[in-house]
Design an enzyme around this catalytic site. Structure first.
Site, PDB file in Angstrom:
ATOM      1  N   SER A 180       1.130   8.797   5.001  1.00 31.06           N
ATOM      2  CA  SER A 180       0.569   8.741   3.651  1.00 31.06           C
ATOM      3  C   SER A 180       1.703   9.036   2.689  1.00 31.06           C
ATOM      4  O   SER A 180       2.316  10.101   2.765  1.00 31.06           O
ATOM      5  CB  SER A 180      -0.550   9.769   3.477  1.00 31.06           C
ATOM      6  OG  SER A 180      -0.927   9.843   2.121  1.00 31.06           O
ATOM      7  N   ARG A 181       1.992   8.104   1.793  1.00 37.15           N
ATOM      8  CA  ARG A 181       3.135   8.295   0.889  1.00 37.15           C
ATOM      9  C   ARG A 181       2.822   9.267  -0.236  1.00 37.15           C
ATOM     10  O   ARG A 181       3.710   9.638  -0.991  1.00 37.15           O
ATOM     11  CB  ARG A 181       3.601   6.943   0.349  1.00 37.15           C
ATOM     12  CG  ARG A 181       4.166   6.077   1.473  1.00 37.15           C
ATOM     13  CD  ARG A 181       4.877   4.828   1.002  1.00 37.15           C
ATOM     14  NE  ARG A 181       5.293   4.063   2.167  1.00 37.15           N
ATOM     15  CZ  ARG A 181       4.733   2.930   2.586  1.00 37.15           C
ATOM     16  NH1 ARG A 181       3.713   2.435   1.935  1.00 37.15           N
ATOM     17  NH2 ARG A 181       5.168   2.308   3.656  1.00 37.15           N
ATOM     18  N   VAL A 182       1.557   9.657  -0.365  1.00 39.92           N
ATOM     19  CA  VAL A 182       1.191  10.691  -1.345  1.00 39.92           C
ATOM     20  C   VAL A 182       1.354  12.062  -0.691  1.00 39.92           C
ATOM     21  O   VAL A 182       1.745  13.033  -1.324  1.00 39.92           O
ATOM     22  CB  VAL A 182      -0.253  10.471  -1.862  1.00 39.92           C
ATOM     23  CG1 VAL A 182      -0.705  11.623  -2.731  1.00 39.92           C
ATOM     24  CG2 VAL A 182      -0.337   9.163  -2.633  1.00 39.92           C
ATOM     25  N   THR A 185       0.805  -1.223   0.000  1.00 37.86           N
ATOM     26  CA  THR A 185       0.000   0.000   0.000  1.00 37.86           C
ATOM     27  C   THR A 185       0.841   1.278   0.000  1.00 37.86           C
ATOM     28  O   THR A 185       2.049   1.245   0.159  1.00 37.86           O
ATOM     29  CB  THR A 185      -0.955   0.007   1.212  1.00 37.86           C
ATOM     30  OG1 THR A 185      -0.200  -0.274   2.401  1.00 37.86           O
ATOM     31  CG2 THR A 185      -2.046  -1.025   1.069  1.00 37.86           C
ATOM     32  N   ASP A 186       0.139   2.433  -0.167  1.00 41.35           N
ATOM     33  CA  ASP A 186       0.802   3.748  -0.237  1.00 41.35           C
ATOM     34  C   ASP A 186       0.756   4.471   1.107  1.00 41.35           C
ATOM     35  O   ASP A 186       0.653   5.693   1.159  1.00 41.35           O
ATOM     36  CB  ASP A 186       0.124   4.630  -1.292  1.00 41.35           C
ATOM     37  CG  ASP A 186       0.022   3.939  -2.639  1.00 41.35           C
ATOM     38  OD1 ASP A 186       1.030   3.371  -3.064  1.00 41.35           O
ATOM     39  OD2 ASP A 186      -1.058   3.953  -3.253  1.00 41.35           O
TER      40      ASP A 186
END
Length: 504
Positions: free
Chosen positions: A367-369, A341-342
């Site tokens: 959150s990688r975004v 997951t991101d």
């Protein structure tokens, strides 16, 4: 007596009447039935994932799917009344890969794990079908995740933002509010153009019934599809349910729309797959899971994507849920999912029982975004909030070792406690973006420093009411511009300053 000529003519007529058409069927015979899995001999040329039909002794046809192909034996998983299937029953192929109904006609309905109606509202008549197993979109067909997926939960939208097309894991122990976050997110998509699919795997029917009632009460079933492969459903249905949900979500994505799918939860999905694999006599590895358990979830979650403009620009976001045991995120399935997951939202039991709800551990969540999936207004107020919470956590850890603290340290601790408190909220009550900005702006600018900690929630509620009744124009500007301009900032300073003085 008829002449030989007449007899010949009669025979000729009879021959012409004979139906010379013939059909070719690929059939096999059931050799053995083991729970919801059957082994078939003689079924040649069958494809993996192909839909097959079992004709029982009573004449009833039961649907199954080919899953394990060997040289002389095919293993099929039975999707229906597997207790009616007996040794010697005939199985025939259909030439179709297993599919499910898709489309807008499914909205507002409750389906089982293979997409059949179970809500007693009649049959869904549609000609739109999609294969439940599909290859995920490639790198070239994707676009960067930049559009926010607002959850209505302050702690997430401010600190761990989620974008449309992202895969964000919700992870935590039992009864820490994982499903509540998912349901809040669905409720918050009203009038935002996001179609939602809630997929319950191995849950109690009573729990799913309560969720459906809550979604109806909030008017969210209009844009939501519920898939229920409950604990009492066959293990085969629990295994296929998330793939069915992904296919339904892909219909919206591939037609230029936005969709959100929630898998609740993938721990039980892994258990179902382990059970099936053991029945199929596949070699088992760590914790008795088969070797391809990582691929099981990676091929599912990779289907969540934001497509490029050439393909319509649609998106499919995923919120998989994982249950941990005593907060252990380093066990097999959680580590697999974290790597796929991101980012993850980590819920902690200690926070939950101390009254901080949602019980999100901000330090362990990511959150990688990141801020790419935030509006400008939120980005501007969230930047300082993250820094202040980080300072608070560092000082809070050291402050417990000594009682003598200087004034600046006390001030940072007091502000941090209020920031933590402002991020709490009641379940099933998502907050619009503009009101979230107002709340965070008020606390980060010190307007809540003199408010008692126990009254922070009350202060926030009255502040929201004050804006909704007397300053609607400011909220509308925040909603439309989605930016914290200097004019709006000055206006907020003036209004909140005056309100906090009167409140104290």
């Amino acid at each position: 007596m008829n002449s030989s000529k007449d007899i010949l003519e009669q025979i000729k007529d009879e021959i012409e009447k004979v139906d010379t058409k013939f059909s070719k069927e690929n059939i096999g015979e059931i050799e053995g039935v083991y729970d919801s899995v059957a082994t078939v001999i003689g079924l040649m040329g069958v494809a993996n994932g192909e839909k097959v039909l079992i004709k029982t002794k009573s004449g009833k046809e039961i649907i199954a799917m080919a899953m394990d192909l060997k040289e002389d034996i095919t293993s099929i998983i039975i999707l229906g009344e597997y207790d009616k299937v007996k040794e010697g029953d005939i199985v025939r192929t259909t030439g179709e890969i297993f599919s499910t109904k898709v489309g807008k006609k499914l909205l507002g309905r409750v389906l089982n794990g293979v997409g059949e109606e179970i809500d007693e509202q009649g049959e869904i008549k549609t000609e739109e079908f999609s294969e439940i197993e599909k290859v995920a979109p490639g790198v070239i067909t994707r676009k960067g995740v930049k559009t926010p997926l607002q959850t209505g939960i302050k702690a997430i939208d401010v600190l761990i933002p989620i974008g449309r097309g992202q895969r964000e894991l919700i992870i935590g122990d039992r009864n820490t509010g994982k499903t509540t976050i998912a349901i809040d997110t669905i409720i918050n998509q009203k009038d935002k153009g996001v179609y939602c699919i809630y997929c319950a795997i191995g849950q109690k029917n009573s729990k799913v019934s309560q969720i459906v009632s809550k979604l109806k009460e909030k008017g969210a079933m209009e844009y939501t599809i519920v898939i229920n492969a409950s604990a009492s459903s066959p293990v085969t249905e629990q295994y296929l349910a998330p793939y069915t949900a992904a296919s339904i979500g892909e219909y919206f994505r591939d037609n230029g729309m936005d969709a959100l799918v929630i898998y609740d939860d993938l721990t039980k999905h892994a258990w179902a797959y382990r059970q099936l694999s053991l029945i199929l006599k596949r070699p088992s590895g760590r914790e008795a899971y088969p070797g391809d358990v990582f691929y099981l979830h990676s091929r599912l979650l990779e289907r969540a994507a934001k497509l490029n403009d050439k393909l319509g620009g649609g998106s499919l976001s995923a919120l998989p849920i994982i249950e941990t045991q005593t907060g252990d995120i380093s066990s097999y399935i959680p580590t697999n999912l974290i790597s796929i997951t991101d980012g993850q939202i980590f819920l902690e039991s200690d926070l939950f029982y101390s009254g901080i709800r949602p019980a999100i551990n901000v330090g362990a969540s990511v959150s990688r975004v990141g801020s790419n999936a935030q509006e400008k207004s939120m980005k501007k107020v969230a930047g300082s909030l993250k820094l202040e919470i980080a300072q608070f956590r560092n000082l809070a850890a050291f402050s417990q070792f000594g009682s003598d603290l200087d004034e600046s340290t006390k001030k940072i601790l007091a502000r941090g406690e209020r920031l933590t408190r402002i991020l709490t909220q009641k379940p099933y009550s998502p907050i619009p973006l503009e009101l979230q900005v107002v709340s965070v702006f008020a606390v980060t600018n010190g307007f809540a420093d003199n408010i008692d900690l126990v009254k922070i929630s009350e202060f926030e509620e009255k502040l929201h009411e004050h804006f909704k009744t007397l300053h609607k124009k400011v909220l509308e500007e925040l909603k439309e511009k989605k930016d914290l301009t200097d004019e709006i900032k000055d206006e907020l300073m003036k209004i909140i300053s005056e309100f906090s003085k009167n409140y104290v």
